[in-house]
Design an enzyme around this catalytic site. Structure first.
Site, PDB file in Angstrom:
ATOM      1  N   HIS A   1      -3.505   7.084   2.803  1.00  0.00           N
ATOM      2  CA  HIS A   1      -3.893   5.742   2.356  1.00  0.00           C
ATOM      3  C   HIS A   1      -5.266   5.438   2.933  1.00  0.00           C
ATOM      4  CE1 HIS A   1      -4.042   1.599   1.450  1.00  0.00           C
ATOM      5  NE2 HIS A   1      -3.686   1.155   2.639  1.00  0.00           N
TER       6      HIS A   1
ATOM      7  N   ASN B   1     -10.210  -0.507   0.686  1.00  0.00           N
ATOM      8  CA  ASN B   1      -8.748  -0.401   0.578  1.00  0.00           C
ATOM      9  C   ASN B   1      -8.305  -1.001  -0.758  1.00  0.00           C
ATOM     10  OD1 ASN B   1      -5.974  -0.720   0.794  1.00  0.00           O
ATOM     11  ND2 ASN B   1      -6.038  -1.493   2.902  1.00  0.00           N
TER      12      ASN B   1
ATOM     13  N   CYS C   1       0.822  -1.229   0.000  1.00  0.00           N
ATOM     14  CA  CYS C   1       0.000   0.000   0.000  1.00  0.00           C
ATOM     15  C   CYS C   1       0.848   1.268   0.000  1.00  0.00           C
ATOM     16  CB  CYS C   1      -0.931   0.013   1.199  1.00  0.00           C
ATOM     17  SG  CYS C   1      -1.885  -1.485   1.355  1.00  0.00           S
TER      18      CYS C   1
HETATM   19  C1  COA Z   1      -9.579  -5.379  10.696  1.00  0.00           C
HETATM   20  C2  COA Z   1     -10.167  -4.336  11.640  1.00  0.00           C
HETATM   21  C3  COA Z   1     -11.190  -3.500  10.929  1.00  0.00           C
HETATM   22  C4  COA Z   1     -10.823  -5.046  12.813  1.00  0.00           C
HETATM   23  O1  COA Z   1     -11.425  -4.086  13.674  1.00  0.00           O
HETATM   24  P1  COA Z   1     -11.246  -4.202  15.234  1.00  0.00           P
HETATM   25  O2  COA Z   1     -12.083  -3.150  15.868  1.00  0.00           O
HETATM   26  O3  COA Z   1      -9.788  -4.190  15.509  1.00  0.00           O
HETATM   27  O4  COA Z   1     -11.877  -5.578  15.525  1.00  0.00           O
HETATM   28  P2  COA Z   1     -11.197  -6.767  16.339  1.00  0.00           P
HETATM   29  O5  COA Z   1      -9.995  -7.269  15.637  1.00  0.00           O
HETATM   30  O6  COA Z   1     -11.025  -6.287  17.722  1.00  0.00           O
HETATM   31  O7  COA Z   1     -12.310  -7.868  16.244  1.00  0.00           O
HETATM   32  C5  COA Z   1     -13.499  -7.758  16.979  1.00  0.00           C
HETATM   33  C6  COA Z   1     -14.430  -8.921  16.677  1.00  0.00           C
HETATM   34  O8  COA Z   1     -15.077  -8.708  15.430  1.00  0.00           O
HETATM   35  C7  COA Z   1     -15.046  -9.881  14.667  1.00  0.00           C
HETATM   36  N1  COA Z   1     -15.030  -9.558  13.247  1.00  0.00           N
HETATM   37  C8  COA Z   1     -13.991  -9.473  12.420  1.00  0.00           C
HETATM   38  N2  COA Z   1     -14.395  -9.170  11.186  1.00  0.00           N
HETATM   39  C9  COA Z   1     -15.733  -9.042  11.237  1.00  0.00           C
HETATM   40  C10 COA Z   1     -16.717  -8.736  10.289  1.00  0.00           C
HETATM   41  N3  COA Z   1     -16.404  -8.479   9.005  1.00  0.00           N
HETATM   42  N4  COA Z   1     -17.997  -8.684  10.694  1.00  0.00           N
HETATM   43  C11 COA Z   1     -18.343  -8.928  11.966  1.00  0.00           C
HETATM   44  N5  COA Z   1     -17.454  -9.243  12.902  1.00  0.00           N
HETATM   45  C12 COA Z   1     -16.144  -9.290  12.554  1.00  0.00           C
HETATM   46  C13 COA Z   1     -13.789 -10.583  15.099  1.00  0.00           C
HETATM   47  O9  COA Z   1     -13.911 -11.965  14.867  1.00  0.00           O
HETATM   48  C14 COA Z   1     -13.734 -10.253  16.576  1.00  0.00           C
HETATM   49  O10 COA Z   1     -14.512 -11.174  17.275  1.00  0.00           O
HETATM   50  P3  COA Z   1     -13.944 -11.890  18.586  1.00  0.00           P
HETATM   51  O11 COA Z   1     -13.619 -10.775  19.547  1.00  0.00           O
HETATM   52  O12 COA Z   1     -15.082 -12.755  18.995  1.00  0.00           O
HETATM   53  O13 COA Z   1     -12.727 -12.621  18.143  1.00  0.00           O
HETATM   54  C15 COA Z   1      -9.043  -3.401  12.197  1.00  0.00           C
HETATM   55  O14 COA Z   1      -8.223  -4.128  13.059  1.00  0.00           O
HETATM   56  C16 COA Z   1      -8.213  -2.777  11.128  1.00  0.00           C
HETATM   57  O15 COA Z   1      -8.664  -1.951  10.366  1.00  0.00           O
HETATM   58  N6  COA Z   1      -6.899  -3.132  11.064  1.00  0.00           N
HETATM   59  C17 COA Z   1      -6.019  -2.588  10.069  1.00  0.00           C
HETATM   60  C18 COA Z   1      -6.261  -3.265   8.765  1.00  0.00           C
HETATM   61  C19 COA Z   1      -5.592  -2.605   7.627  1.00  0.00           C
HETATM   62  O16 COA Z   1      -5.548  -1.405   7.549  1.00  0.00           O
HETATM   63  N7  COA Z   1      -5.109  -3.421   6.715  1.00  0.00           N
HETATM   64  C20 COA Z   1      -4.526  -2.986   5.519  1.00  0.00           C
HETATM   65  C21 COA Z   1      -3.185  -2.457   5.729  1.00  0.00           C
HETATM   66  S1  COA Z   1      -2.602  -1.712   4.262  1.00  0.00           S
END
Ligand code: COA
Length: 328
Positions: free
Chosen positions: A255, A285, A115
Protein backbone atom coordinates in the site's frame (compact mmCIF):
# COMPACT_ATOMS: atom_id res chain seq x y z
CA UNK A 1 -14.01 -30.72 -2.75
CA UNK A 2 -11.15 -29.83 -5.12
CA UNK A 3 -10.67 -26.14 -5.70
CA UNK A 4 -9.75 -24.54 -9.00
CA UNK A 5 -6.53 -22.43 -9.18
CA UNK A 6 -7.41 -18.74 -9.55
CA UNK A 7 -5.23 -15.81 -10.50
CA UNK A 8 -5.09 -12.35 -12.03
CA UNK A 9 -5.35 -12.58 -15.83
CA UNK A 10 -5.40 -8.85 -16.64
CA UNK A 11 -4.74 -5.52 -14.95
CA UNK A 12 -5.65 -1.91 -15.71
CA UNK A 13 -5.36 1.57 -14.26
CA UNK A 14 -6.64 5.09 -14.66
CA UNK A 15 -5.60 8.38 -13.11
CA UNK A 16 -7.20 11.79 -13.67
CA UNK A 17 -5.23 14.29 -15.75
CA UNK A 18 -4.96 17.10 -13.24
CA UNK A 19 -1.72 17.08 -11.23
CA UNK A 20 -1.46 18.81 -7.86
CA UNK A 21 2.23 19.21 -6.99
CA UNK A 22 3.83 19.90 -3.63
CA UNK A 23 4.44 23.49 -4.72
CA UNK A 24 0.68 23.77 -5.42
CA UNK A 25 0.13 22.50 -1.85
CA UNK A 26 2.41 25.26 -0.58
CA UNK A 27 -0.17 27.75 -1.90
CA UNK A 28 -3.01 26.04 -0.03
CA UNK A 29 -1.51 25.39 3.42
CA UNK A 30 1.62 26.20 5.38
CA UNK A 31 3.89 23.42 4.19
CA UNK A 32 6.91 22.86 1.96
CA UNK A 33 8.01 20.46 -0.74
CA UNK A 34 10.97 19.59 1.48
CA UNK A 35 8.71 18.67 4.46
CA UNK A 36 6.33 16.59 2.34
CA UNK A 37 9.08 14.69 0.49
CA UNK A 38 11.18 14.00 3.58
CA UNK A 39 8.23 12.91 5.79
CA UNK A 40 6.18 11.02 3.19
CA UNK A 41 8.01 10.58 -0.15
CA UNK A 42 5.09 12.20 -2.00
CA UNK A 43 5.82 14.71 -4.81
CA UNK A 44 2.46 15.06 -6.52
CA UNK A 45 -1.03 13.62 -6.67
CA UNK A 46 -3.85 13.40 -9.23
CA UNK A 47 -7.16 15.15 -8.71
CA UNK A 48 -10.41 14.16 -10.44
CA UNK A 49 -12.02 16.72 -12.74
CA UNK A 50 -15.29 18.27 -11.65
CA UNK A 51 -17.29 15.99 -13.95
CA UNK A 52 -15.48 12.84 -12.76
CA UNK A 53 -16.62 10.58 -9.94
CA UNK A 54 -15.26 7.29 -8.61
CA UNK A 55 -17.25 5.15 -11.07
CA UNK A 56 -15.70 7.03 -14.01
CA UNK A 57 -12.18 6.28 -12.79
CA UNK A 58 -13.19 2.67 -12.07
CA UNK A 59 -14.73 2.26 -15.53
CA UNK A 60 -11.56 3.32 -17.39
CA UNK A 61 -9.34 1.04 -15.29
CA UNK A 62 -11.81 -1.83 -15.83
CA UNK A 63 -11.85 -1.42 -19.61
CA UNK A 64 -8.06 -1.68 -19.67
CA UNK A 65 -8.06 -4.77 -17.43
CA UNK A 66 -10.66 -6.50 -19.63
CA UNK A 67 -8.60 -5.81 -22.76
CA UNK A 68 -5.46 -7.14 -21.04
CA UNK A 69 -7.35 -10.27 -19.96
CA UNK A 70 -8.75 -10.78 -23.45
CA UNK A 71 -12.34 -11.19 -22.29
CA UNK A 72 -15.48 -9.14 -22.88
CA UNK A 73 -17.64 -7.43 -20.27
CA UNK A 74 -20.44 -9.91 -21.09
CA UNK A 75 -18.25 -12.75 -19.85
CA UNK A 76 -17.96 -11.26 -16.36
CA UNK A 77 -19.83 -13.06 -13.58
CA UNK A 78 -18.99 -10.62 -10.78
CA UNK A 79 -17.87 -7.03 -10.26
CA UNK A 80 -16.54 -5.90 -6.87
CA UNK A 81 -15.63 -2.24 -6.36
CA UNK A 82 -13.63 -1.49 -3.23
CA UNK A 83 -13.87 2.16 -2.23
CA UNK A 84 -14.52 4.60 0.62
CA UNK A 85 -15.65 7.27 -1.84
CA UNK A 86 -18.56 5.66 -3.74
CA UNK A 87 -20.46 7.91 -6.19
CA UNK A 88 -23.52 7.54 -3.97
CA UNK A 89 -24.45 5.57 -0.84
CA UNK A 90 -26.61 3.51 -3.17
CA UNK A 91 -26.81 2.33 -5.89
CA UNK A 92 -23.36 0.84 -5.40
CA UNK A 93 -20.49 2.07 -7.56
CA UNK A 94 -20.13 -1.54 -8.78
CA UNK A 95 -23.68 -1.35 -10.23
CA UNK A 96 -22.82 1.91 -12.03
CA UNK A 97 -19.70 0.27 -13.51
CA UNK A 98 -21.67 -2.86 -14.47
CA UNK A 99 -24.17 -0.76 -16.42
CA UNK A 100 -21.50 1.33 -18.15
CA UNK A 101 -19.44 -1.72 -19.15
CA UNK A 102 -22.52 -3.59 -20.33
CA UNK A 103 -21.59 -6.51 -18.08
CA UNK A 104 -25.18 -7.77 -18.14
CA UNK A 105 -24.55 -11.16 -16.50
CA UNK A 106 -22.43 -9.86 -13.64
CA UNK A 107 -23.44 -9.61 -9.99
CA UNK A 108 -22.15 -6.35 -8.55
CA UNK A 109 -21.45 -4.97 -5.09
CA UNK A 110 -19.17 -2.56 -3.24
CA UNK A 111 -16.79 -3.59 -0.48
CA UNK A 112 -15.57 -1.23 2.22
CA UNK A 113 -12.26 -1.99 3.94
CA UNK A 114 -10.55 1.37 3.31
CA UNK A 115 -6.96 1.04 2.03
CA UNK A 116 -7.04 -2.73 2.64
CA UNK A 117 -10.07 -3.07 0.38
CA UNK A 118 -8.47 -4.32 -2.82
CA UNK A 119 -6.94 -7.45 -1.29
CA UNK A 120 -10.18 -8.04 0.67
CA UNK A 121 -11.90 -7.85 -2.74
CA UNK A 122 -9.47 -10.31 -4.34
CA UNK A 123 -9.99 -12.81 -1.52
CA UNK A 124 -13.74 -12.49 -1.81
CA UNK A 125 -14.01 -12.76 -5.60
CA UNK A 126 -11.40 -15.51 -5.98
CA UNK A 127 -13.40 -17.84 -3.72
CA UNK A 128 -16.35 -17.82 -6.14
CA UNK A 129 -14.02 -18.88 -8.95
CA UNK A 130 -12.09 -21.41 -6.87
CA UNK A 131 -15.36 -23.12 -5.99
CA UNK A 132 -16.52 -23.20 -9.59
CA UNK A 133 -19.49 -20.90 -8.93
CA UNK A 134 -18.15 -18.17 -11.27
CA UNK A 135 -15.50 -18.11 -13.99
CA UNK A 136 -14.50 -14.43 -14.34
CA UNK A 137 -14.57 -11.60 -11.80
CA UNK A 138 -13.50 -7.98 -11.94
CA UNK A 139 -12.09 -6.40 -8.78
CA UNK A 140 -11.58 -2.64 -8.85
CA UNK A 141 -10.06 -0.30 -6.27
CA UNK A 142 -11.13 3.26 -7.04
CA UNK A 143 -11.17 6.50 -5.07
CA UNK A 144 -11.87 10.20 -5.33
CA UNK A 145 -10.27 11.06 -2.00
CA UNK A 146 -10.07 14.71 -3.06
CA UNK A 147 -13.83 14.87 -2.38
CA UNK A 148 -13.37 14.00 1.31
CA UNK A 149 -10.11 15.87 1.90
CA UNK A 150 -9.96 19.14 3.83
CA UNK A 151 -7.55 21.33 1.83
CA UNK A 152 -7.11 23.63 4.83
CA UNK A 153 -5.72 20.81 7.03
CA UNK A 154 -2.02 20.33 6.34
CA UNK A 155 -1.92 17.16 8.46
CA UNK A 156 -4.01 15.28 5.91
CA UNK A 157 -4.39 17.18 2.63
CA UNK A 158 -0.85 16.53 1.42
CA UNK A 159 -1.30 12.76 1.75
CA UNK A 160 -4.17 11.84 -0.54
CA UNK A 161 -4.95 11.57 -4.26
CA UNK A 162 -7.43 10.11 -6.76
CA UNK A 163 -7.08 7.08 -9.02
CA UNK A 164 -8.21 3.57 -9.90
CA UNK A 165 -6.73 0.14 -10.52
CA UNK A 166 -8.45 -3.04 -11.67
CA UNK A 167 -7.79 -6.75 -12.01
CA UNK A 168 -9.67 -9.46 -13.89
CA UNK A 169 -9.64 -12.78 -12.03
CA UNK A 170 -10.07 -16.13 -13.72
CA UNK A 171 -8.95 -19.75 -13.76
CA UNK A 172 -5.18 -20.23 -14.19
CA UNK A 173 -3.00 -23.34 -14.65
CA UNK A 174 -2.82 -25.67 -11.64
CA UNK A 175 -0.42 -24.40 -8.99
CA UNK A 176 -0.43 -20.78 -10.19
CA UNK A 177 -2.40 -17.82 -8.90
CA UNK A 178 -3.34 -16.90 -5.33
CA UNK A 179 -1.36 -18.88 -2.76
CA UNK A 180 -2.58 -17.23 0.42
CA UNK A 181 -4.69 -14.46 1.87
CA UNK A 182 -4.42 -12.71 5.22
CA UNK A 183 -7.32 -10.44 6.15
CA UNK A 184 -7.46 -8.69 9.49
CA UNK A 185 -9.36 -6.05 11.43
CA UNK A 186 -9.14 -4.24 14.76
CA UNK A 187 -12.32 -2.23 15.22
CA UNK A 188 -10.85 -0.86 18.46
CA UNK A 189 -8.66 1.43 16.35
CA UNK A 190 -11.51 2.85 14.31
CA UNK A 191 -11.19 6.29 15.89
CA UNK A 192 -7.68 6.79 14.46
CA UNK A 193 -8.81 7.17 10.87
CA UNK A 194 -12.38 8.01 10.02
CA UNK A 195 -14.99 10.08 8.25
CA UNK A 196 -17.73 10.73 10.77
CA UNK A 197 -20.70 12.34 9.08
CA UNK A 198 -23.15 11.38 6.38
CA UNK A 199 -24.04 7.95 7.79
CA UNK A 200 -26.83 6.85 10.12
CA UNK A 201 -24.88 7.85 13.27
CA UNK A 202 -24.38 11.45 12.21
CA UNK A 203 -26.61 12.30 9.24
CA UNK A 204 -25.59 15.23 7.08
CA UNK A 205 -26.77 18.60 8.40
CA UNK A 206 -25.65 22.19 8.01
CA UNK A 207 -23.86 21.72 11.35
CA UNK A 208 -21.88 18.68 10.15
CA UNK A 209 -20.82 20.65 7.09
CA UNK A 210 -19.83 23.70 9.16
CA UNK A 211 -17.84 21.52 11.58
CA UNK A 212 -16.00 19.78 8.72
CA UNK A 213 -17.24 16.35 9.71
CA UNK A 214 -17.45 15.21 6.08
CA UNK A 215 -13.67 15.14 5.75
CA UNK A 216 -11.03 12.54 6.60
CA UNK A 217 -9.89 12.70 10.22
CA UNK A 218 -6.59 11.01 11.01
CA UNK A 219 -4.28 10.55 13.98
CA UNK A 220 -1.14 10.34 11.85
CA UNK A 221 1.34 9.29 14.50
CA UNK A 222 -0.75 6.38 15.79
CA UNK A 223 -1.63 5.21 12.27
CA UNK A 224 2.08 5.32 11.41
CA UNK A 225 2.99 3.06 14.33
CA UNK A 226 0.21 0.63 13.52
CA UNK A 227 1.20 0.58 9.83
CA UNK A 228 4.86 -0.23 10.48
CA UNK A 229 3.91 -3.07 12.82
CA UNK A 230 1.16 -4.60 10.71
CA UNK A 231 2.82 -4.42 7.27
CA UNK A 232 5.63 -6.65 8.52
CA UNK A 233 3.49 -9.14 10.41
CA UNK A 234 0.80 -9.45 7.69
CA UNK A 235 3.48 -9.98 5.04
CA UNK A 236 5.23 -12.67 7.09
CA UNK A 237 1.92 -14.42 7.82
CA UNK A 238 0.96 -14.43 4.12
CA UNK A 239 4.35 -15.90 3.18
CA UNK A 240 4.09 -18.63 5.83
CA UNK A 241 0.55 -19.55 4.74
CA UNK A 242 1.78 -19.83 1.14
CA UNK A 243 4.72 -22.04 2.19
CA UNK A 244 7.17 -19.36 1.02
CA UNK A 245 10.06 -17.48 2.59
CA UNK A 246 11.27 -13.87 2.28
CA UNK A 247 13.88 -15.04 -0.24
CA UNK A 248 11.14 -16.23 -2.60
CA UNK A 249 9.69 -12.73 -3.11
CA UNK A 250 10.29 -11.35 -6.61
CA UNK A 251 8.21 -8.21 -6.13
CA UNK A 252 6.56 -6.54 -3.15
CA UNK A 253 3.56 -4.36 -4.00
CA UNK A 254 2.73 -2.51 -0.77
CA UNK A 255 0.00 0.00 0.00
CA UNK A 256 1.41 3.37 -1.05
CA UNK A 257 0.95 5.61 2.00
CA UNK A 258 4.40 6.74 3.07
CA UNK A 259 7.89 5.73 1.87
CA UNK A 260 9.06 5.53 5.48
CA UNK A 261 6.39 2.88 6.16
CA UNK A 262 7.36 1.02 2.96
CA UNK A 263 11.04 1.09 3.90
CA UNK A 264 10.27 -0.29 7.36
CA UNK A 265 8.52 -3.22 5.63
CA UNK A 266 11.48 -3.70 3.28
CA UNK A 267 13.88 -3.79 6.25
CA UNK A 268 11.78 -6.37 8.06
CA UNK A 269 11.60 -8.55 4.92
CA UNK A 270 15.30 -8.04 4.08
CA UNK A 271 14.34 -6.85 0.62
CA UNK A 272 16.25 -4.36 -1.54
CA UNK A 273 14.25 -1.45 -2.96
CA UNK A 274 14.55 -2.92 -6.48
CA UNK A 275 12.18 -5.67 -5.36
CA UNK A 276 9.48 -3.18 -4.40
CA UNK A 277 6.99 -1.30 -6.55
CA UNK A 278 6.80 2.33 -5.43
CA UNK A 279 4.71 4.88 -7.33
CA UNK A 280 3.69 6.89 -4.26
CA UNK A 281 5.75 9.97 -5.32
CA UNK A 282 3.47 10.48 -8.35
CA UNK A 283 0.07 9.55 -6.93
CA UNK A 284 0.21 9.89 -3.11
CA UNK A 285 -2.13 7.66 -1.10
CA UNK A 286 -5.13 6.59 -3.19
CA UNK A 287 -6.55 4.23 -0.53
CA UNK A 288 -8.24 1.19 -2.12
CA UNK A 289 -6.79 2.14 -5.52
CA UNK A 290 -3.20 2.19 -4.32
CA UNK A 291 -2.26 -1.52 -4.58
CA UNK A 292 -4.04 -2.23 -7.91
CA UNK A 293 -2.63 0.99 -9.40
CA UNK A 294 0.89 -0.02 -8.35
CA UNK A 295 0.35 -3.59 -9.56
CA UNK A 296 -0.94 -2.44 -12.96
CA UNK A 297 2.08 -0.15 -13.38
CA UNK A 298 4.46 -2.95 -12.36
CA UNK A 299 2.90 -5.17 -15.04
CA UNK A 300 3.08 -2.31 -17.57
CA UNK A 301 6.78 -1.81 -16.79
CA UNK A 302 7.53 -5.53 -17.27
CA UNK A 303 8.40 -6.01 -13.61
CA UNK A 304 6.00 -8.94 -13.22
CA UNK A 305 6.94 -12.11 -15.11
CA UNK A 306 5.30 -15.50 -15.38
CA UNK A 307 6.22 -17.67 -12.41
CA UNK A 308 7.17 -14.70 -10.19
CA UNK A 309 6.17 -14.63 -6.53
CA UNK A 310 4.33 -11.38 -5.83
CA UNK A 311 3.45 -10.18 -2.35
CA UNK A 312 0.65 -7.62 -1.87
CA UNK A 313 0.28 -6.02 1.56
CA UNK A 314 -1.79 -3.13 2.85
CA UNK A 315 -3.34 -1.47 5.90
CA UNK A 316 -5.95 1.17 6.49
CA UNK A 317 -8.96 2.55 8.30
CA UNK A 318 -11.09 0.20 10.33
CA UNK A 319 -8.42 -0.52 11.35
CA UNK A 320 -7.87 -3.19 8.72
CA UNK A 321 -5.00 -4.98 7.01
CA UNK A 322 -4.62 -7.51 4.21
CA UNK A 323 -1.94 -9.43 2.33
CA UNK A 324 -1.72 -11.99 -0.43
CA UNK A 325 0.96 -14.10 -2.10
CA UNK A 326 0.48 -14.70 -5.83
CA UNK A 327 2.38 -17.06 -8.10
CA UNK A 328 2.06 -15.09 -11.35
C1 COA B 1 1.18 12.17 8.73
C2 COA B 1 2.68 11.91 8.83
C3 COA B 1 3.33 12.04 7.48
C4 COA B 1 3.29 12.93 9.78
O1 COA B 1 4.70 12.75 9.84
P1 COA B 1 5.44 12.77 11.23
O2 COA B 1 6.90 12.68 10.97
O3 COA B 1 4.82 11.72 12.08
O4 COA B 1 5.12 14.19 11.74
P2 COA B 1 4.50 14.55 13.16
O5 COA B 1 3.13 14.00 13.31
O6 COA B 1 5.50 14.16 14.17
O7 COA B 1 4.38 16.11 13.04
C5 COA B 1 5.52 16.93 13.09
C6 COA B 1 5.14 18.39 12.90
O8 COA B 1 4.89 18.65 11.53
C7 COA B 1 3.72 19.40 11.39
N1 COA B 1 3.08 19.11 10.11
C8 COA B 1 2.09 18.26 9.85
N2 COA B 1 1.78 18.28 8.56
C9 COA B 1 2.61 19.16 7.97
C10 COA B 1 2.78 19.62 6.66
N3 COA B 1 2.02 19.16 5.65
N4 COA B 1 3.74 20.53 6.42
C11 COA B 1 4.52 21.01 7.40
N5 COA B 1 4.39 20.62 8.67
C12 COA B 1 3.45 19.69 8.96
C13 COA B 1 2.87 19.00 12.55
O9 COA B 1 1.96 20.03 12.86
C14 COA B 1 3.90 18.80 13.65
O10 COA B 1 4.17 20.03 14.24
P3 COA B 1 4.19 20.18 15.84
O11 COA B 1 5.25 19.22 16.31
O12 COA B 1 4.51 21.61 16.02
O13 COA B 1 2.82 19.78 16.29
C15 COA B 1 2.97 10.48 9.40
O14 COA B 1 2.58 10.43 10.73
C16 COA B 1 2.27 9.40 8.64
O15 COA B 1 2.58 9.12 7.50
N6 COA B 1 1.31 8.70 9.29
C17 COA B 1 0.58 7.64 8.64
C18 COA B 1 -0.46 8.22 7.75
C19 COA B 1 -1.08 7.23 6.85
O16 COA B 1 -0.42 6.37 6.33
N7 COA B 1 -2.37 7.40 6.64
C20 COA B 1 -3.11 6.62 5.75
C21 COA B 1 -3.40 5.30 6.28
S1 COA B 1 -4.11 4.30 5.05
Amino acid sequence: MSLRSVGIIGTGKYVPERVLTNSDMEKLVETSDEWIVSRTGIKERRIAAEHEATSDLAFHAAEQALTAAGITAEQLDLIVVTTVTPDTTFPSTACLVQERLGAKRAAAFDLSAACSGFVYGLANASNFIAMGIYKYALVIGAECLSRITDYTDRNTCILFGDGAGAAVLGPVPEGRGFKSFVLGADGGGGELLKLEAGGSRMPASSETVQNKRHYIYMNGREVFKFAVRIMGSAAEEALAKAGKTKEDIDLLVPHQANTRIIHAALDRLNLPEEKCMINLPRYANTSAASIPLALAEAVEEGRVREGDTILLVGFGGGLTWSASVIEW
